[in-house]
Design an enzyme around this catalytic site. Structure first.
Site, mmCIF file in Angstrom:
data_model
loop_
_atom_site.group_PDB
_atom_site.id
_atom_site.type_symbol
_atom_site.label_atom_id
_atom_site.label_comp_id
_atom_site.label_asym_id
_atom_site.label_seq_id
_atom_site.Cartn_x
_atom_site.Cartn_y
_atom_site.Cartn_z
ATOM 1 N N GLY A 96 1.244 -1.314 0.152
ATOM 2 C CA GLY A 96 0.095 -0.107 -0.069
ATOM 3 C C GLY A 96 0.459 1.135 0.091
ATOM 4 O O GLY A 96 0.156 2.201 -0.239
ATOM 5 N N ARG A 97 2.398 1.159 -0.102
ATOM 6 C CA ARG A 97 2.994 2.235 0.355
ATOM 7 C C ARG A 97 4.408 1.793 -0.308
ATOM 8 O O ARG A 97 4.939 2.627 0.542
ATOM 9 C CB ARG A 97 3.076 3.185 1.663
ATOM 10 N N LYS A 125 9.402 2.326 0.208
ATOM 11 C CA LYS A 125 8.480 2.326 0.632
ATOM 12 C C LYS A 125 8.166 3.708 1.608
ATOM 13 O O LYS A 125 8.780 4.517 1.624
ATOM 14 C CB LYS A 125 9.249 1.483 1.881
ATOM 15 N N ASP A 163 -1.989 7.194 3.437
ATOM 16 C CA ASP A 163 -1.975 7.894 1.615
ATOM 17 C C ASP A 163 -0.674 6.797 0.874
ATOM 18 O O ASP A 163 -0.467 8.286 0.856
ATOM 19 C CB ASP A 163 -1.180 9.112 2.901
ATOM 20 N N ARG A 196 14.078 0.156 0.245
ATOM 21 C CA ARG A 196 15.067 -1.686 1.175
ATOM 22 C C ARG A 196 15.297 -1.780 0.325
ATOM 23 O O ARG A 196 14.898 -2.526 -1.342
ATOM 24 C CB ARG A 196 13.608 -1.645 1.402
ATOM 25 N N ARG A 226 6.218 -13.169 0.824
ATOM 26 C CA ARG A 226 5.783 -13.352 1.951
ATOM 27 C C ARG A 226 4.785 -14.605 2.035
ATOM 28 O O ARG A 226 4.322 -14.966 1.026
ATOM 29 C CB ARG A 226 4.476 -11.819 3.225
ATOM 30 N N ASP A 241 1.836 -10.990 6.926
ATOM 31 C CA ASP A 241 2.471 -10.917 5.250
ATOM 32 C C ASP A 241 3.612 -9.503 6.205
ATOM 33 O O ASP A 241 4.333 -9.468 5.244
ATOM 34 C CB ASP A 241 1.313 -9.250 5.813
ATOM 35 N N ASP A 295 10.407 -6.225 7.171
ATOM 36 C CA ASP A 295 9.321 -5.045 8.160
ATOM 37 C C ASP A 295 9.066 -4.562 9.665
ATOM 38 O O ASP A 295 8.440 -5.141 9.931
ATOM 39 C CB ASP A 295 7.802 -5.726 7.608
HETATM 40 P P1 AMP Z 1 2.542 -2.691 8.062
HETATM 41 O O1 AMP Z 1 2.266 -2.878 9.188
HETATM 42 O O2 AMP Z 1 3.560 -2.188 7.466
HETATM 43 O O3 AMP Z 1 2.828 -4.308 7.639
HETATM 44 O O4 AMP Z 1 1.436 -2.584 6.637
HETATM 45 C C1 AMP Z 1 0.044 -3.424 7.248
HETATM 46 C C2 AMP Z 1 -0.559 -3.357 5.711
HETATM 47 O O5 AMP Z 1 -1.338 -1.523 5.789
HETATM 48 C C3 AMP Z 1 -0.128 -3.256 4.324
HETATM 49 O O6 AMP Z 1 -0.639 -3.636 2.670
HETATM 50 C C4 AMP Z 1 1.316 -1.652 4.043
HETATM 51 O O7 AMP Z 1 0.901 -1.933 2.833
HETATM 52 C C5 AMP Z 1 -0.370 -0.933 4.232
HETATM 53 N N1 AMP Z 1 -0.027 0.176 5.217
HETATM 54 C C6 AMP Z 1 0.657 0.652 5.947
HETATM 55 N N2 AMP Z 1 0.838 1.880 6.118
HETATM 56 C C7 AMP Z 1 0.028 2.518 5.007
HETATM 57 C C8 AMP Z 1 -0.232 3.737 5.002
HETATM 58 N N3 AMP Z 1 0.357 4.932 5.303
HETATM 59 N N4 AMP Z 1 -0.535 4.075 3.070
HETATM 60 C C9 AMP Z 1 -1.645 2.363 2.623
HETATM 61 N N5 AMP Z 1 -0.350 1.630 3.008
HETATM 62 C C10 AMP Z 1 -0.964 1.529 4.421
HETATM 63 MG MG MG Z 2 4.037 -5.433 6.461
#
Ligand code: AMP
Ligand code: MG
Length: 491
Positions: free
Chosen positions: A90-91, A111, A123, A174, A181, A250, A260
């Site tokens: 997502g980011r 990232k 966002d 990264r 995953r 994930d 992560d």
């Molecule tokens: P994480 O907690 O970083 O492992 O993220 C879990 C999920 O949320 C993943 O699919 C990320 O891509 C998404 N995600 C985390 N932060 C953001 C962000 N600021 N914008 C969009 N997606 C996010």
């Molecule tokens: Mg993650």
């Protein structure tokens, strides 16, 4: 001069359902904070050119380098035990893959580079604090010798991201041996897309487990391989006091790297129940729970692979259970072998496990600093008069009682005191990314645009096993008022 990335992309050649093609979103005013020059060289990139303004634009996602094929990868995942059928990058955006100096294929991913079709309500951005934390901790893990994704660069974007307050935005570059995953397999399993699972498994075998190519039951062997690598990885975490903090499926890598870095932290005082993450209210991902959770995650992977195990599903389940059954022993072997080294034993004897457990119990009871206790134990092994280690225990007598038994056991081995201390210092770091140090570095950067503390911390942590007298204070645990009790994902 232009930056040349020798891309050789393979993931973006997989079927369209594996990813979404999406370019990074340009940012206002990219500024390079840090380039990991040795890593750049290892990847076949020119660090001098990456440090030019053009390099910073690429590392911020403002310019897409030639040969890149930017994609956001699709994945699902169990988050704190709850299944989410679609997460995905997502980011983050994978620019492409390069073959490094050792012939290893490495992903180069941005990232915090803007929204993707997987962003949901996010966002697509990252705040500076979490980017610096991931840079510091991932590079510290690498220097400790623990499999991990790496950090090639950190840039600030010149834009703000809105979290609870407005914070400086940043992008981390990264590097991973891949970003596949457990959740990547789950994405296709929940869609009952067995062809895609097979394609993914074949890709993973070719990339991460090439020895299995052409073996009789490659998918069984793949599961066994991931089980072994994860078991060994988590053992390595425990041996340095690392708490990942969000071991969702994930965030669990198929290649066996730590991936992560969110609310991760190293513990100071030894406490098996230690949790730092603000979102881990139940302690699911507590320090000592990590092996159990890794096995839980691997069980989710096994479920995804069942369709590849043959027509008879009862038999497939039995086979999967047998393979998963190897986890406890593989973990325990790696963990116990590591502990023996930490207390300076060269050989294995009945009673060692109990002896070491008694030390850990005394450490927990006496709030002994995990890192310094073992490091000082090495000093005590080298010189029986060195008794700094006692001071790590609230009641030093608890150590004395244990030390008598320890010295008796050491006497059964022929190695010299100096030899033993050298061996212990090579496995017991003196410098770890202490939470209060990481926090202080982030505060200086975010509040004062001051990156000198960050640079210095990164430099010290690059040699975690070496005494660095000029930086001795970095070894110290926090004073009571410096203690950081919680860490945040910062997403
Ligand atoms: P994480 O907690 O970083 O492992 O993220 C879990 C999920 O949320 C993943 O699919 C990320 O891509 C998404 N995600 C985390 N932060 C953001 C962000 N600021 N914008 C969009 N997606 C996010
Ligand atoms: Mg993650």
């Amino acid at each position: 001069m232009t930056v040349h990335f020798p891309f050789q992309n393979s993931y973006s050649a997989l079927p369209d359902s594996f990813f979404a093609r999406v370019a990074p979103t340009p940012v206002a005013a990219p500024r390079l904070i840090k380039l990991n020059r040795p890593l750049a060289v290892q990847l076949g990139l020119d660090p001098d050119i990456l440090e030019t303004p053009e390099g910073a634009e690429i590392l911020a996602g403002k310019t897409v380098p030639a040969g890149a094929d930017p994609i956001a990868m699709a994945y699902a995942g169990h988050q704190f035990g709850q299944f989410v059928p679609q997460l995905g990058d997502g980011r983050a955006i994978l620019l492409g893959e390069v073959i490094d100096k050792d012939g290893v294929r490495r992903d180069i991913q941005l990232k915090g580079s803007g929204p993707t079709p997987f962003s949901r309500r996010g966002d697509g951005r990252a705040a500076l604090g979490p980017v610096l934390r991931e840079y510091i901790v991932s590079e510290a893990m690498y220097a400790l010798g623990i499999p991990t994704t790496r950090s090639l660069a950190a840039v600030v974007t010149g834009e703000h991201v809105i979290r609870e307050t407005a914070l400086p935005g940043a992008v981390l570059t990264r590097v991973a041996s891949s970003h596949i995953r457990v959740g990547t397999f789950q994405f296709f399993a929940v869609r009952r897309d067995t062809d895609a699972i097979r394609r993914l498994a074949d890709h993973v075998i070719a990339r991460h487990y090439p020895d299995l190519l052409g073996t009789e039951r490659p998918y069984h062997a793949l599961l066994a391989g991931v089980v072994a690598r994860q078991a060994e990885l988590v053992a390595r975490w425990l041996l340095v006091g690392f708490i990942h903090g969000v071991m969702n499926t994930d965030n669990s890598s198929i290649s066996g790297e730590t991936i992560d870095y969110g609310p991760c932290a190293f513990m100071d005082a030894y406490n098996p129940a230690q949790v730092f993450s603000s979102i881990d209210e139940m302690g699911r991902y507590a320090y000592a729970n990590q092996p159990r959770i890794a096995l839980w995650n691997l069980t989710r992977l096994a479920e995804c692979l069942l369709p590849l195990f043959g027509e008879e599903q009862d038999k497939a389940v039995e086979q999967a259970q047998e393979i998963l059954g190897a986890f406890p022993e593989t973990f325990s072997k790696a963990y116990q072998a590591g502990l023996r080294k930490k207390v300076g034993l060269f050989t294995e004897r009945d009673g060692d496990e109990a002896l070491i457990q008694d030390l850990l119990d005394a450490m927990a009871k006496n709030q002994a600093d995990f890192t310094l206790t073992f490091r000082r134990l090495g000093d005590a092994a080298g010189d029986p008069a060195a008794d700094d280690v006692r001071a790590e225990f609230m009641d030093p007598a608890a150590f004395d009682e244990w030390a008598r038994r320890w010295r008796e056991r050491l006497a059964a081995e022929p190695q010299s005191a100096a030899e033993r201390q050298t061996a212990m210092n090579a496995v017991n770091p003196i410098f770890i990314p202490r939470n209060h140090r990481v926090e202080a570095v982030i505060q200086a950067a975010v509040n004062n645009d001051d990156y000198a503390p960050f640079d210095e911390l990164v430099k010290v942590l690059a040699k975690p096993y070496e005494d660095q007298p000029d930086y001795a204070a970095y070894a110290d645990p926090p004073l009571p008022d410096q203690r950081v009790l919680q860490t945040f994902c910062g997403t």
